[in-house]
Enzyme design. Sequence first.
Site, PDB file in Angstrom:
ATOM      1  N   HIS A   5      22.589 -49.165 -42.532  1.00 50.49           N
ATOM      2  CA  HIS A   5      21.468 -48.414 -43.096  1.00 50.49           C
ATOM      3  C   HIS A   5      20.500 -47.858 -42.045  1.00 50.49           C
ATOM      4  O   HIS A   5      19.488 -47.255 -42.404  1.00 50.49           O
ATOM      5  CB  HIS A   5      20.684 -49.296 -44.073  1.00 50.49           C
ATOM      6  CG  HIS A   5      20.006 -50.439 -43.407  1.00 50.49           C
ATOM      7  ND1 HIS A   5      20.665 -51.585 -43.072  1.00 50.49           N
ATOM      8  CD2 HIS A   5      18.735 -50.582 -42.989  1.00 50.49           C
ATOM      9  CE1 HIS A   5      19.819 -52.410 -42.481  1.00 50.49           C
ATOM     10  NE2 HIS A   5      18.641 -51.822 -42.405  1.00 50.49           N
TER      11      HIS A   5
ATOM     12  N   HIS B 163      16.442 -44.257 -40.350  1.00 51.41           N
ATOM     13  CA  HIS B 163      16.533 -45.339 -41.323  1.00 51.41           C
ATOM     14  C   HIS B 163      16.840 -44.725 -42.674  1.00 51.41           C
ATOM     15  O   HIS B 163      16.143 -43.805 -43.111  1.00 51.41           O
ATOM     16  CB  HIS B 163      15.208 -46.109 -41.379  1.00 51.41           C
ATOM     17  CG  HIS B 163      15.340 -47.432 -42.051  1.00 51.41           C
ATOM     18  ND1 HIS B 163      15.434 -47.563 -43.415  1.00 51.41           N
ATOM     19  CD2 HIS B 163      15.399 -48.680 -41.542  1.00 51.41           C
ATOM     20  CE1 HIS B 163      15.536 -48.844 -43.722  1.00 51.41           C
ATOM     21  NE2 HIS B 163      15.527 -49.536 -42.592  1.00 51.41           N
TER      22      HIS B 163
END
Length: 156
Positions: free
Chosen positions: A66, A81
């Site tokens: 992620h 992110h």
Amino acid sequence: MQGEQRPPLVLVAPVGGRVVALTEVSDPVFAQQIAGPGVAVVPPAGTEPRSVLAPVAGRVVSLLPHAFAVESADGRTVLVHLGLGPRGAGNGTFSTHVDPGEVVDAGAHLVTWTPDAASAGGACPVVALQGDPALVALAVPTGSEVEAGEAVLRWT
């Protein structure tokens, strides 16, 4: 050479969506720019798979499903992110397509992300790690819609 100014580093959107100020995201670490200045892209709601692109050319220095960081040839590092929605970081499913240490071009497909229905994607911060805020500027106004691979920041 000492005193020589390095060329601007253009950072591209890792995903398509609406550009928002980093200070407007829900995560205080990003909103307070503790890791560095940047911008966020809010992808449209949906659960379709999305290609996530490298924001700059360089070496992949960190890779989680992620989140990832790419270090440019001149040593500047950019963090991406994926998702800061109501269910927190890492919402959805991820497939990585590179390995840490790999050298990539700006716009290279690094991750496939399928946000879950509850997260609706959330914001995706793009951060100039430890960058001087005076040297990082928006390439497009906040509120703009961008496609993945379009310039969003300039880091001088």
